[in-house]
Design an enzyme around this catalytic site. Structure first.
Site, mmCIF file in Angstrom:
data_model
loop_
_atom_site.group_PDB
_atom_site.id
_atom_site.type_symbol
_atom_site.label_atom_id
_atom_site.label_comp_id
_atom_site.label_asym_id
_atom_site.label_seq_id
_atom_site.Cartn_x
_atom_site.Cartn_y
_atom_site.Cartn_z
ATOM 1 N N PRO A 359 1.253 -0.804 -0.214
ATOM 2 C CA PRO A 359 -0.231 -0.170 -0.164
ATOM 3 C C PRO A 359 0.506 1.683 -0.127
ATOM 4 C CG PRO A 359 0.593 -1.638 1.813
ATOM 5 C CD PRO A 359 0.730 -2.084 1.258
ATOM 6 N N ASP A 533 6.018 2.241 2.181
ATOM 7 C CA ASP A 533 4.993 1.231 2.435
ATOM 8 C C ASP A 533 3.463 1.804 3.708
ATOM 9 O OD1 ASP A 533 3.857 -0.630 3.078
ATOM 10 O OD2 ASP A 533 5.369 -2.039 2.867
ATOM 11 N N HIS A 534 2.743 2.201 3.546
ATOM 12 C CA HIS A 534 1.862 2.673 4.330
ATOM 13 C C HIS A 534 1.707 2.086 5.919
ATOM 14 C CE1 HIS A 534 -0.475 5.550 6.620
ATOM 15 N NE2 HIS A 534 -1.129 6.222 5.680
ATOM 16 N N ARG A 535 2.239 0.351 5.679
ATOM 17 C CA ARG A 535 1.989 -0.781 6.811
ATOM 18 C C ARG A 535 2.686 -0.414 7.639
ATOM 19 N NH1 ARG A 535 2.899 -6.016 3.116
ATOM 20 N NH2 ARG A 535 3.863 -4.756 2.590
ATOM 21 N N ILE A 537 5.008 3.160 7.777
ATOM 22 C CA ILE A 537 5.344 4.589 8.111
ATOM 23 C C ILE A 537 3.889 5.145 7.733
ATOM 24 C CG2 ILE A 537 6.433 6.243 6.701
ATOM 25 C CD1 ILE A 537 7.913 4.408 5.620
#
Length: 561
Positions: A359, A533-535, A537
């Site tokens: 993501p 990576d939104h998982r 950060i």
């Protein structure tokens, strides 16, 4: 200390089996029950273990030799280790464990009360796993027939395997396969249903249960039923083939059970591995070499190639997508077809996976590099005679290291539900080559100066263009920079290079008017595109990282802080 001869134990009625693999060498220390050699007949392969622990002093057999019960395998120097009990000749009242095949009884003495050993069967017949010795929960690794096949008595139906031996399970009767009750990977035991046959044929003799060699260590004598008129009670048996001569099989890879287990643990498709052993046999080192080749990108498995083909222009069924459009482009005009390079095929599959599974979010910012560019130009002028040319990318690498130290989650990787924080700073930089995109890595960039980084970058970039980069020079990166500065553009969205969690994209710097509070001043601005990576950060951390990076590029003295 004692010198011990290790012999081939009772392996049933298999006689003169070939040695196809040596699993130890002189000087090795072996444990009791550790496998020493692999032997193979036309219907089974098994590993012969050591009866005691010790150090190998001499090996008495070589590849291709024929051995049988009692043959000396090797000589050990045992150091007071307990010796595993060896197989002794079976007493008169016990029958040796026969091979993994059906057995026909020889005509019994006149005093026996058994009048017939064959029966006629008709209609549906259930074929079950016969007595295969003391094996338990053996895995089905091969299906030798399919629904609709006509099978003969004693024709092999499936292949099963334990950690030490593999064997074929034969049919007890002839007929047509109506239903197969097992599948690859199932575990079976004596009495489990294998197939259902339809037909009318003579069933295999049932007076003596079929059996297989026991776990390849020792064969234990089994007492025969007492006979009312004989004192020994022993019934002699003769072996029949485990499959009909010439019957087709599915071509199980030529490897020992332990090698096949090793390959399964690594996820290696054995049918794609080239064997270097006797008669093309696959060894453990062959599996390891194949794994290294796949990891380096030198070899691509059939499954990976098919996955790539599907992802690049397939139907997208694995993702639940509508079919990819299939178009006859030639009907619209002239075309030319060119196969993609190996590098593009490999990188394309990786990029697709990363783009789908991560993501990703991208932040865009500008960094004022006016002063830094002036310093770079001056540095190059002062070192012109030394032949050293510093690029802006070298400064970017040092600036990124400083930002990674301040925000360590950008230098991490996901491992399940945990984060791996790396204490080293290996920076990859994307290099455009005639063969496609490659990413050399500057190792330990935090420990190197601008001049050293510039020199290494030049050397690695040349290797990349010449196609001479080694796998080690392209692995281990913790963060990547993709620079389009020499080409142009303003902003773009780079794809994260998994298992990294962020990547920085930079474009060509341009001079822009910037308000200093009193007037507009011409400043050299560098576009920054940070994908993360939104998982791992969140948006606030990403904004802080970009702001801090821009501050360093604006005043490089901050690197020292």
């Amino acid at each position: 200390m004692a010198i011990v001869e290790v012999q081939v134990p009772d392996i049933g009625d298999l006689d003169e089996v070939a040695v196809i693999e040596l699993m130890v060498k002189v000087g090795d220390t072996v444990k009791a029950e550790q496998s020493l050699i692999t032997v193979e007949s036309d219907k089974a392969s098994m590993e012969i273990p050591s009866s005691t622990a010790g150090v190998v002093k001499e090996i008495k057999v070589k590849l291709g030799d024929k051995v049988k019960q009692g043959s000396v395998v090797l000589v050990l120097e045992a150091a007071g280790a307990a010796v595993a009990p060896s197989a002794a000749p079976a007493p008169a009242q016990a029958a040796p464990a026969p091979a993994p095949v059906r057995a026909e009884p020889v005509e019994a003495p006149a005093s026996t009360s058994t009048s017939s050993v064959r029966t006629e069967t008709s209609g549906p017949v259930e074929v079950r796993v016969p007595d295969i010795g003391d094996f338990k929960d053996v895995a089905v690794i091969e299906l030798l027939v399919k629904v609709g096949d006509t099978v003969k008595v004693e024709q092999s139906l499936i292949t099963v395997e334990s950690d030490k031996a593999s064997m074929e399970i034969p049919s007890s009767t002839a007929g047509v396969v109506k239903e197969i009750k097992v599948k690859l990977g199932d575990t079976v035991n004596i009495g489990d249903l294998v197939v259902i046959l339809e037909g009318s044929a003579a069933a295999a003799p049932s007076a003596v249960p079929a059996s297989a060699p026991t776990t390849p260590v020792r064969a234990e004598p089994v007492e025969a039923p007492a006979s009312p008129s004989t004192s020994s009670g022993r019934t002699d048996v003769v072996a029949v083939p485990a499959h009909a001569p010439g019957a087709p099989t599915l071509g199980l890879p030529h490897a020992s059970p332990s090698v096949r287990k090793f390959a399964r643990e690594l996820g290696v498709p054995l049918n794609e591995v080239k064997g270097s052993g006797l008669k093309g046999r696959i060894t453990e080192s062959d599996v390891q070499s194949f794994t290294r080749s796949v990891m380096s990108g030198a070899v691509q498995t059939v499954a990976a190639a098919a996955q790539h083909k599907g992802s690049a222009g397939g139907d997208g069924a694995a993702l639940g997508l509508i079919p990819w459009p299939k178009v006859d482009f030639a009907k619209f005009g002239p075309i030319e077809r060119k196969e993609m390079s190996r590098i593009k095929k490999i990188s394309g599959a990786n990029l697709l996976r990363n783009a789908i599974m991560i993501p990703a979010v991208t932040n865009h910012d500008d960094a004022d590099i006016t002063d830094l560019e002036a310093f770079r130009v001056l540095t190059n002028k002062e070192n012109e005679k030394a032949g050293i040319k510093v690029t802006m990318l070298a400064f970017l690498i040092k600036a990124c290291v400083a930002a990674l130290k301040k925000y360590p989650e950008f230098n991490s990787s996901l491992d399940g539900d945990a984060l791996i924080y790396k204490q080293y700073y290996h920076i990859g930089f994307a290099a455009d080559t005639p063969n496609g995109l490659m990413v050399p890595v500057i190792k330990d960039a935090d420990k190197k100066g601008i001049f050293q980084i510039s020199t290494e970058m030049g050397e690695l970039a040349k290797k990349a263009r010449d196609g001479k980069l080694s796998p080690a020079e392209m692995s281990g990166a913790t963060f990547t920079i993709s620079s389009l500065g020499g080409i142009g553009g303003t902003y773009f969205t780079p794809i994260i290079n998994a298992p990294e969690v962020a990547i920085l994209g930079v474009c060509r710097s341009t001079t822009q008017p910037v308000w200093d509070g009193k007037a507009f001043q011409p400043r050299l601005m560098l576009p920054l595109s940070l994908t993360w990576d939104h998982r791992v950060i969140d948006g606030a951390s990403a904004a802080r990282f970009n702001v801090y990076l821009a501050q360093i590029l604006g005043d490089f003295r901050r690197v020292l802080l």
